[in-house]
Structure formats: C-alpha cells, structure tokens
Scaffold this active site. Structure first.
Site, PDB file in Angstrom:
ATOM      1  N   ASP A  41       0.810  -1.220   0.000  1.00 42.62           N
ATOM      2  CA  ASP A  41       0.000   0.000   0.000  1.00 42.62           C
ATOM      3  C   ASP A  41       0.845   1.274   0.000  1.00 42.62           C
ATOM      4  O   ASP A  41       0.361   2.340   0.414  1.00 42.62           O
ATOM      5  CB  ASP A  41      -0.943   0.011   1.203  1.00 42.62           C
ATOM      6  CG  ASP A  41      -2.224  -0.764   0.931  1.00 42.62           C
ATOM      7  OD1 ASP A  41      -2.668  -0.780  -0.231  1.00 42.62           O
ATOM      8  OD2 ASP A  41      -2.767  -1.359   1.874  1.00 42.62           O
TER       9      ASP A  41
ATOM     10  N   ASP B 263      -7.620  -3.602  -4.273  1.00 42.01           N
ATOM     11  CA  ASP B 263      -7.138  -2.310  -3.788  1.00 42.01           C
ATOM     12  C   ASP B 263      -5.790  -1.930  -4.419  1.00 42.01           C
ATOM     13  O   ASP B 263      -5.466  -0.750  -4.552  1.00 42.01           O
ATOM     14  CB  ASP B 263      -6.951  -2.334  -2.261  1.00 42.01           C
ATOM     15  CG  ASP B 263      -8.038  -3.059  -1.499  1.00 42.01           C
ATOM     16  OD1 ASP B 263      -8.534  -4.082  -2.005  1.00 42.01           O
ATOM     17  OD2 ASP B 263      -8.367  -2.631  -0.376  1.00 42.01           O
TER      18      ASP B 263
END
Length: 417
Positions: free
Chosen positions: A127, A189
C-alpha cells in the site's frame, strides 16, 4: 416582395434561434456558478472540520487520524506504518490546493515528513501508493520539493520488489502470507498503488516500473473479475506456475459477492491506468466495471457496504465507496469519446456528491470528520457505520475535481495529480 418577406422571416428565425442559444448557454453557466458556490461551501466545510482535528491532534508518533467509530466523537490515531497514514497529509495538501491558505501547506508538510521512513524499507507494504503518493505525491505536485521526489522514487522501487513476474502482479499483505496460507495473493485495492509506479517511471525512475504497473493491471483485468464484471476482493495465485487458484473475499460478504469499495477501487484504478497509458482496453474495462456498479445502486446512489448483503435494505452503507467512485467517474467522464455517456457519468458523480453533502452524510457537529456512514471491515466487526479518513480524502478530491471541470467548462480533464 415574396422574396423579401421570406428573407425577413429567415433572418427572424435565425435571430430567435440565436437568442434561445444565448439564453440556454447563460442558464448553463448560471447553474455551474450556483453549483460552484456549493462546491466552495463544501470545501470550506472540510477546512473547518479539519481545523477542529488539527486543534485536537495529540503529540507523539500516533497522531494520524484514521476513524471515528459510530457513537464516539474522537479520532482513533495511527502511526506512519498503517496503510491509512497518507490520507491525512493528503487531505491537508488538498485543502492547501482548494483554499490557497499557507497554514494548510505548513501542516501538510509536517505530517508528510512523518512518513519519510516508509521509503527506507524495501518491500515494506503493497500500500505504499496510498501511503506515499497521497502524501508526498500531492505535496510534490504542489510545491516541487526535491526531497519529496526522492522519497517517491525510493518508495516506487520498494513497491516494485513485491512484483512476481511469474504471476504478473504485486504481492499483497507480504507480512501475512504465512498466516493466511495464500502463497501469492493480490487484492483489488492494489490497482490504486500503481499510480506511484506510473509517476516514478515518468519522473526519473526506471522504465521497468511502468511495465510492472501495466502487467499488474492486465493480469488483474483478466483474473480478478467475474463474467458480469464484478470484482473479487482477493485472487490467490500459484507461485510456481503463476496460475490463478481462486477468487475469494476478505472484507466483503462472500466470495461471490460485489464488495462495494472493491468495485470502486476497480473503477478508479482502471480509469487511472488509461490516463497513464492510453491503452484502450483499460478505458473500455473501466466503463464495464463502472456500469455494473451504477446499475445496482440504491436510489440515493450511496451503496450498501456489499451489494449482495441479504440484510439490504437494512444493511449499512459505505460512503467511502461513493466518494472513490464519484472522483473516478468525474475523471472517466473526461476521457471517453461517447459524450452522452460521459454526461451520465458526470451527472451520477455530481448527484453522489450532492447526497454526500447533506445532513444525512456530513458529520458536521457529530464529530470532526467530514463524513459519516462508511464501512471498513464488516466481517471483522471494525469501522462499521463509522467516519473513516479515506472517505474524507476522496470526498475532498472529488470536490476539487468537479471544481476544476466547472471552471474549465469543457471535458478536457485537468489532471489532479
């Protein structure tokens, strides 16, 4: 005499048509101006809420707001290692962009600098795009700090170490591979993190970063979606053969369900991939995943946390998914050549923002966040019907994107990055 009469009639008709056109154009501009006032009002609202948060931010390293649970009034704070760490500094940069007030730039720089250690650990987290590009990326876009650029480039190289060429995707949750018994997993994501790689490849980084981002998007496009273009949350791959093993969920209702935020990441991610590559397959796919999402929305256009939760209409909503989608649709509306469809996307996005800007969804005096009614990890029982920092981030981003579009009054997209 007859010819003169026909000529007078013809000229009169042209004059009437011209007047009608001017009236309609003026009405459109007035509507835009009125809408722009609402946008400014909502940006100012966000600034006022953010100021409340700044005034109550604790000292120490755990000072980045993440969520406010339902029924509570105080933020839960995190440090730079949390995947949500980049959203608060990103919000502050957006407020600086939206208000031109130097105090937001000063605050944004302070909190951005706290995330610098992220670039010093190779393969730290999948991320890094969320964490570093939202903070240092927005900061570099607005002030061209060379130190920010170096952090971005190092972080992109770190993210690239998680790429498995046999599979063709970036590994998600590297620290949880053994715990989950998923040899190589990729979550939807991760599409958002590709923007860091695209940026780095065009700003002094390796061309290989671009190739990794494209390959990840292509592999995801082929393996992450069902025939109806709804997305799995997670796809598990065999690390030896690179083949897809299965599609599952982690935060959705079921392996076969359409988790709302996951679908919104797909809309946003493939739209961004087209902007960065101009590959037509990404633009076509962005529309497909957007269309199935839009076709299943409730009347207020704010999705339930999962489109297949049997508790609907009594299921909880997810305002964060609406914010991500609204921002993505605004950009998507500027990229497609089908103008009627582009108008539909823009109108849907504006309606979403109008709903999010009402008493029903804005936090106002309930707490210091921008919005209520987001859902984080329903199966784990966390952040349910809560205020969540990434909802606020994408809400403000969408407002700024719409403001730019209205100021230009054309469909050429002003890149928000």
């Amino acid at each position: 005499m007859k010819d003169n009469y026909l000529k007078i009639c013809s000229n009169s008709i042209r004059l009437v048509i011209a007047l009608i056109f001017v009236i309609l154009l003026n009405a459109a501009f007035q509507a835009d101006a009125q809408s722009n006032v609402r946008i400014l009002s909502n940006i100012n609202y966000c600034a006022a809420q953010a100021q409340k948060t700044l005034n109550t931010t604790p000292a120490g390293s755990n000072n980045l707001p993440r969520n406010i649970d339902k029924g509570k009034t105080d933020w839960r704070y995190i440090n730079y290692k949390d995947w949500c760490s980049g959203f608060w500094p990103g919000i502050l940069w957006y407020l600086y962009e939206g208000t031109h007030d130097q105090k937001w730039k000063t605050a944004a720089d302070k909190f951005t600098q706290e995330l610098k250690p992220l670039s010093e650990h190779s393969g730290f987290d999948h991320d890094l795009g969320f964490m570093v590009f939202n903070s240092f990326g927005n900061g570099y876009r607005l002030n061209k700090n060379p130190g920010y650029k170096q952090v971005l480039l190092r972080s992109a190289d770190s993210l690239a170490t998680l790429f498995n060429p046999k599979v063709g995707t970036i590994l998600s949750w590297p620290g949880m591979v053994k715990k989950m018994n998923w040899p190589h997993n990729t979550i939807i994501d991760n599409m958002i993190n590709l923007e860091l790689l695209f940026w780095a490849s065009k700003n002094g980084g390796s061309r290989n970063l671009y190739d990794i981002a494209v390959k990840h998007a292509e592999t995801t496009m082929h393996n992450h979606f069902r025939p109806d273009y709804t997305s799995y949350h997670v796809v598990v791959y065999d690390t030896i053969t690179g083949k897809k093993i299965k599609g599952v969920t982690h935060q959705g209702y079921a392996d076969s369900s359409m988790w709302a935020r996951g679908q919104s990441w797909a809309i946003y991610g493939f739209t961004m991939c087209y902007r960065e590559t101009r590959k037509s397959e990404f633009l076509d796919f962005a529309q497909k995943v957007a269309d199935v999402y839009l076709s299943r929305l409730p009347a207020d256009l704010i999705p339930y946390w999962d489109f297949d939760d049997p508790a609907i209409p009594n299921a909880t909503k997810d305002a964060s998914a609406a914010c991500v989608t609204a921002s993505a649709l605004l950009e998507l509306s500027t990229l497609i050549k089908d103008k009627p469809k582009a108008l539909v996307y823009r109108q849907k996005a504006e309606t979403m923002l109008q709903t999010l800007s009402t008493f029903a969804y804005q936090s106002r005096n309930v707490n210091n966040a921008f919005l209520l009614h987001s859902t984080g990890h329903y199966p784990a029982g966390t952040e349910i019907d809560a205020s969540i920092i990434y909802a606020d981030y994408y809400y403000l981003e969408a407002l700024l994107r719409l403001q730019k579009l209205q100021q230009l009054k054309v469909y050429n997209h002003p890149k928000s990055r």
